[in-house]
Design a protein around this motif. Structure first.
Motif, PDB file in Angstrom:
ATOM      1  N   GLY A 166       1.015  11.682   1.013  1.00 49.10           N
ATOM      2  CA  GLY A 166       0.557  13.041   0.743  1.00 49.10           C
ATOM      3  C   GLY A 166       1.460  14.119   1.283  1.00 49.10           C
ATOM      4  N   LEU A 167       2.390  13.755   2.169  1.00 49.25           N
ATOM      5  CA  LEU A 167       3.257  14.751   2.789  1.00 49.25           C
ATOM      6  C   LEU A 167       4.364  15.246   1.866  1.00 49.25           C
ATOM      7  N   VAL A 168       4.761  14.431   0.902  1.00 46.81           N
ATOM      8  CA  VAL A 168       5.956  14.749   0.106  1.00 46.81           C
ATOM      9  C   VAL A 168       5.815  16.088  -0.609  1.00 46.81           C
ATOM     10  N   LYS A 169       4.632  16.375  -1.104  1.00 49.60           N
ATOM     11  CA  LYS A 169       4.429  17.615  -1.867  1.00 49.60           C
ATOM     12  C   LYS A 169       4.720  18.849  -1.025  1.00 49.60           C
ATOM     13  N   ALA A 170       4.258  18.870   0.224  1.00 48.43           N
ATOM     14  CA  ALA A 170       4.462  20.024   1.107  1.00 48.43           C
ATOM     15  C   ALA A 170       4.425  19.541   2.550  1.00 48.43           C
ATOM     16  N   PRO A 171       5.565  19.091   3.099  1.00 46.08           N
ATOM     17  CA  PRO A 171       5.583  18.478   4.432  1.00 46.08           C
ATOM     18  C   PRO A 171       5.000  19.353   5.535  1.00 46.08           C
ATOM     19  N   SER A 172       5.302  20.651   5.516  1.00 45.84           N
ATOM     20  CA  SER A 172       4.804  21.513   6.592  1.00 45.84           C
ATOM     21  C   SER A 172       3.318  21.812   6.434  1.00 45.84           C
ATOM     22  N   GLN A 173       2.849  21.938   5.190  1.00 45.89           N
ATOM     23  CA  GLN A 173       1.446  22.282   4.949  1.00 45.89           C
ATOM     24  C   GLN A 173       0.501  21.135   5.290  1.00 45.89           C
ATOM     25  N   TYR A 174       0.931  19.890   4.996  1.00 45.84           N
ATOM     26  CA  TYR A 174       0.053  18.743   5.188  1.00 45.84           C
ATOM     27  C   TYR A 174       0.419  17.911   6.412  1.00 45.84           C
ATOM     28  N   SER A 175       1.258  18.433   7.281  1.00 44.76           N
ATOM     29  CA  SER A 175       1.657  17.679   8.462  1.00 44.76           C
ATOM     30  C   SER A 175       0.465  17.430   9.373  1.00 44.76           C
ATOM     31  N   PRO A 176       0.191  16.170   9.769  1.00 46.69           N
ATOM     32  CA  PRO A 176      -0.948  15.896  10.648  1.00 46.69           C
ATOM     33  C   PRO A 176      -0.760  16.453  12.052  1.00 46.69           C
ATOM     34  N   THR A 177       0.459  16.782  12.438  1.00 42.87           N
ATOM     35  CA  THR A 177       0.658  17.375  13.760  1.00 42.87           C
ATOM     36  C   THR A 177       0.399  18.875  13.766  1.00 42.87           C
ATOM     37  N   ALA A 178       0.397  19.487  12.584  1.00 38.53           N
ATOM     38  CA  ALA A 178       0.165  20.929  12.492  1.00 38.53           C
ATOM     39  C   ALA A 178      -1.252  21.248  12.028  1.00 38.53           C
TER      40      ALA A 178
ATOM     41  N   ASN B   3       0.826  -1.212   0.000  1.00 38.93           N
ATOM     42  CA  ASN B   3       0.000   0.000   0.000  1.00 38.93           C
ATOM     43  C   ASN B   3       0.859   1.259   0.000  1.00 38.93           C
ATOM     44  N   MET B   4       2.029   1.183   0.666  1.00 38.71           N
ATOM     45  CA  MET B   4       2.902   2.348   0.742  1.00 38.71           C
ATOM     46  C   MET B   4       3.532   2.645  -0.606  1.00 38.71           C
ATOM     47  N   THR B   5       4.075   1.609  -1.255  1.00 37.54           N
ATOM     48  CA  THR B   5       4.679   1.842  -2.571  1.00 37.54           C
ATOM     49  C   THR B   5       3.635   2.288  -3.584  1.00 37.54           C
ATOM     50  N   ASN B   6       2.456   1.666  -3.541  1.00 32.94           N
ATOM     51  CA  ASN B   6       1.399   2.043  -4.489  1.00 32.94           C
ATOM     52  C   ASN B   6       0.914   3.471  -4.255  1.00 32.94           C
ATOM     53  N   ALA B   7       0.780   3.864  -2.986  1.00 30.06           N
ATOM     54  CA  ALA B   7       0.329   5.225  -2.679  1.00 30.06           C
ATOM     55  C   ALA B   7       1.325   6.252  -3.187  1.00 30.06           C
ATOM     56  N   MET B   8       2.623   5.967  -2.988  1.00 28.25           N
ATOM     57  CA  MET B   8       3.636   6.926  -3.415  1.00 28.25           C
ATOM     58  C   MET B   8       3.688   7.037  -4.929  1.00 28.25           C
ATOM     59  N   VAL B   9       3.616   5.897  -5.629  1.00 31.37           N
ATOM     60  CA  VAL B   9       3.629   5.928  -7.081  1.00 31.37           C
ATOM     61  C   VAL B   9       2.391   6.630  -7.608  1.00 31.37           C
ATOM     62  N   ALA B  10       1.235   6.364  -6.999  1.00 31.98           N
ATOM     63  CA  ALA B  10      -0.026   6.942  -7.479  1.00 31.98           C
ATOM     64  C   ALA B  10      -0.014   8.465  -7.415  1.00 31.98           C
ATOM     65  N   VAL B  11       0.523   9.023  -6.333  1.00 33.82           N
ATOM     66  CA  VAL B  11       0.434  10.469  -6.154  1.00 33.82           C
ATOM     67  C   VAL B  11       1.639  11.216  -6.723  1.00 33.82           C
ATOM     68  N   GLU B  12       2.803  10.554  -6.786  1.00 32.67           N
ATOM     69  CA  GLU B  12       4.005  11.256  -7.204  1.00 32.67           C
ATOM     70  C   GLU B  12       4.430  10.962  -8.641  1.00 32.67           C
ATOM     71  N   ASP B  13       4.121   9.749  -9.149  1.00 30.24           N
ATOM     72  CA  ASP B  13       4.685   9.388 -10.460  1.00 30.24           C
ATOM     73  C   ASP B  13       3.973   8.131 -10.979  1.00 30.24           C
ATOM     74  N   LYS B  14       2.793   8.285 -11.572  1.00 26.74           N
ATOM     75  CA  LYS B  14       1.978   7.119 -11.934  1.00 26.74           C
ATOM     76  C   LYS B  14       2.589   6.284 -13.056  1.00 26.74           C
ATOM     77  N   ARG B  15       3.503   6.844 -13.832  1.00 28.27           N
ATOM     78  CA  ARG B  15       4.175   6.059 -14.878  1.00 28.27           C
ATOM     79  C   ARG B  15       5.587   5.646 -14.460  1.00 28.27           C
ATOM     80  N   PHE B  16       5.823   5.608 -13.151  1.00 22.58           N
ATOM     81  CA  PHE B  16       7.160   5.289 -12.649  1.00 22.58           C
ATOM     82  C   PHE B  16       7.674   3.961 -13.186  1.00 22.58           C
ATOM     83  N   ARG B  17       6.822   2.963 -13.241  1.00 23.33           N
ATOM     84  CA  ARG B  17       7.277   1.621 -13.603  1.00 23.33           C
ATOM     85  C   ARG B  17       7.510   1.451 -15.105  1.00 23.33           C
TER      86      ARG B  17
END
Length: 717
Positions: free
Chosen positions: A242-254, A117-131
């Motif tokens: 979802g954090l990679v795009k903007a870590p400070s903006q989407y941080s669940p602690t903030a 799920n982690m690898t698929n989530a990252m590929v889906a949001v950051e680079d869907k043609r990665f493979r």
């Protein structure tokens, strides 16, 4: 067919050919464009061939560049061992560690141990043609070029693939130059050449930055969810991806809601690309259990202010360093507690406390660093209200006023502006000390008009105020926006006997082996106002606390200070000093809306007192020196001063303009310009202070004022 028929047919064919030949050579244009058309086709063919040739050469050059880069790349184990970031330990004035800032790494997860799920989530949001791509995504690149031409913003993703991001994180910086993008693309293709897709994803997921100092999915998982990354659920994986795009903006602690909304976007992309079902995409992300964050105390406001200064005072270095600061841990705790306890509900508070040499003893930039790391002590611009009157009365004292001089609290209009007192009343004749202690607006307006609004602004500049100061009449009531730290700095200059001080927070920086990389050198300054002016303003500031609007700031020992409240109770200030410590407190809302009941003499003064009782408890009691050692020109009796030629003295004409001895009138623009002269002559001030003052106007200096027994400005003018 008969021979005759054959002859007729052949004749027809020959006639047709002849006619065609005649048309092709006819001079009247009927088919005469064949030659230009042939030349056009020839040029197109040449351009095509040149283009193909250049493209082939470019591909050959690119292949060589990629191949060379691939050969130069470190081994996988070397890349795995490389850790980004620099560790910085920040210490308090007693050497105790305040905070360690730097990268946080979890366990390294092999590709097979990373949840799918982690690898698929990252590929889906950051680079869907990665493979399927070779390091650079032609589809994304084409979209970016079209976007640049059309100006469209329809493309939702960036141009960088996962491999390009990895290349940037490993080898490059984050600037957006064309050269950096080209090198990034070459390195990405080299990485694809040398390593498998699984190895690249493993490197990326273990090294990418997720905010809060967390590098890699294991560190992020432990930080946000309190468990290792191999236990990530689909919704937790979506939050992290979802954090990679903007870590400070989407941080669940903030911002929990921003993180949830971003995770929903990731889940929908995973559904669209077939990684999860529609039912799985409907999971309740908001139900994810986040790790409870230990309260990040307000020391982070101080470290956020200090850290950028390292780029200026240190040579470029990536070795671990220790930063020794001026912060007092006990005072910082007391400052934090005083702001939290006294700030009105729904408002924010800030505090800056300086030692007599400018060392920052405590700094609080808000009521909750986790909720908002915006530093209201060093960054926020707010109107200081009546706290600004410090500079008005400094200019008046330098011009010749004394605390006991009589002034009139009467209605006044200056250039169409008519200030009113907060209670709506006027008391008539009073003295300067009382007018200051009770913060009477009409008297401040008259004094500012008399000495010149530009002169008031230049007085503020002498004490370190660098923010823009308007020289409209309303400036005397604090209409120009200031920072808490610079207003506190100015008051600290009074506590330092008129020597302008510079706030600082770093005393030294040491390297990994203990060598000193930086040490602050003390630079003694000279007074920027004469002693009698310091004594006079200290007298007024002490009266404001003893009997005036600042009575809530009393702490059982001498305190001098001033309140400030802006219109509609949007800002409340108290700034004062005692026993060598100067502290400024501000309260208000970030959106500048009114705070019911907020006044400088209430919550801010109470917070000041609460903090200062702790701050000065181990310091000896210091009485203020308010004895006026007046220069000779001020010792003449007022009656005698009235004798002599009129050109020897200042006076106010019927239009309210100040007239200088032996000169024509100053126009309003001359008197209020940004380069206004000091209230007394430059030569006199330099002799009185023992050093040169900051450069003032190039106009001829004024002579010291001999105040007349009655106010120089007529009520209503």
């Amino acid at each position: 067919m008969s021979k005759q028929g054959e002859r007729l047919q052949n004749k027809g064919v020959r006639g047709t050919r002849k006619a065609a030949t005649d048309r092709s050579t006819a001079p009247d244009g009927g088919g005469g464009g064949g030659a230009p058309r042939s030349r056009w086709k020839l040029w197109l063919k040449r351009l095509f061939l040149w283009g193909v040739g250049l493209a082939v050469l470019g591909l050959i050059f690119l292949a060589f560049a990629v191949g060379f880069a691939a050969q130069s790349l470190p081994s996988y184990s070397t890349l795995q061992a490389t850790q980004p970031g620099q560790t910085i330990v920040i210490r308090a004035r007693d050497g105790r560690e305040l905070v360690e800032i730097g990268p946080s790494f979890g366990d390294w997860l092999k590709y097979d141990d990373i949840p799918e799920n982690m690898t698929n989530a990252m590929v889906a949001v950051e680079d869907k043609r990665f493979r399927s791509h070779f390091g650079v995504d032609p589809v994304r690149l084409t979209g970016a070029l079209l976007e640049g031409v059309t100006g469209s913003r329809a493309r939702l993703g960036g141009t960088s693939t996962i491999t390009q991001q990895l290349a940037r994180n490993l080898f490059l910086n984050n600037n957006r130059s064309l050269d950096r993008k080209a090198r990034e693309a070459v390195l990405a293709m080299a990485l694809e050449w040398k390593f498998s897709k699984e190895e690249l994803l493993e490197l990326y997921l273990n090294k990418v930055y997720f905010g809060g100092g967390a590098y890699g999915i294991d560190s992020a998982s432990r930080k946000f969810f309190s468990h290792p990354a191999n236990e990530l659920s689909v919704e937790e994986a979506a939050i992290i991806a979802g954090l990679v795009k903007a870590p400070s903006q989407y941080s669940p602690t903030a911002d929990v809601q921003a993180a949830v909304d971003r995770a929903q976007v990731v889940l929908e992309l995973m559904r669209e690309q077939g990684y999860i079902t529609a039912d799985q995409a409907q999971v309740d992300v908001s139900a994810v259990q986040l790790k409870e964050q230990a309260g990040q105390n307000s020391v982070r406001y101080f470290t956020d202010w200090v850290l950028p200064q390292l780029d200026i005072i240190l040579p470029e270095t990536y070795e671990p360093i220790e930063v020794w600061t001026t912060l007092d841990i006990g005072m910082q705790r007391a400052a934090t507690a005083s702001i939290e306890a006294n700030t009105p509900k729904g408002a924010q508070g800030a505090l800056v406390s300086l030692d007599r040499d400018g060392a920052i003893l405590a700094l609080v930039g808000g009521t909750d660093y986790v909720a908002s790391n915006f530093n209201r002590a060093t960054t926020a611009m707010r109107q200081p209200g009546s706290a600004w009157k410090l500079f008005v009365y400094l200019a008046a004292l330098e011009a010749g006023y004394k605390p006991e001089d009589k002034v009139n609290d009467t209605p006044v209009t200056i250039d169409g502006w008519s200030p009113r007192n907060s209670n709506g009343r006027n008391v008539g004749e009073t003295d300067l000390r009382t007018a200051f202690a009770y913060s009477i607006n009409t008297v401040a307006a008259q004094l500012g008009n008399e000495v010149g609004f530009g002169t008031v602004a230049s007085m503020a500049r002498r004490f370190g105020v660098n923010s823009k100061v308007d020289t409209n009449p309303s400036m005397v009531l604090g209409a120009s926006e200031m920072r808490v730290i610079e207003m506190t700095q100015a008051f600290a200059g009074i506590a330092a006997k008129g020597v302008a001080i510079e706030p600082y927070g770093i005393t030294k920086v040491t390297g990994a082996s203990g060598e000193v990389l930086y040490r602050r050198e003390a630079s003694p300054g000279s007074p920027v106002v004469p002693d009698y002016v310091v004594a006079g303003i200290t007298d007024l500031l002490q009266a404001a606390v003893q009997t005036g609007t600042g009575r809530a700031a009393q702490i059982g020992r001498p305190v001098a200070g001033k309140t400030g409240t802006t219109s509609s109770n949007k800002d409340g200030w108290f700034i004062g000093f005692s026993s060598g410590i100067t502290t400024g407190v501000w309260m208000g809302r970030d959106d500048a809306k009114a705070v019911p009941g907020l006044q400088g003499g209430r919550a801010p003064a109470q917070a000041f007192a609460s903090y200062m009782r702790y701050a000065v408890k181990s310091r000896p009691v210091e009485e203020f020196d308010v004895t006026l050692e007046l220069p000779e020109w001020q010792l003449e009796p007022d009656a005698e001063a009235m004798f002599g030629e009129p050109d020897d003295y200042y006076y106010i004409d019927e239009q309210g303009n100040m007239i200088q001895p032996g000169r024509d009138e100053f126009g309003p623009e001359d008197e209020r310009g940004p380069d206004a002269p000091p209230a007394a002559s430059q030569d006199f001030l330099e002799e009185a202070t023992g050093g040169a003052l900051p450069q003032q106007s190039q106009r001829p200096p004024r002579e010291p004022r001999r105040p007349p027994p009655q106010p120089a400005i007529k009520p209503g003018e």
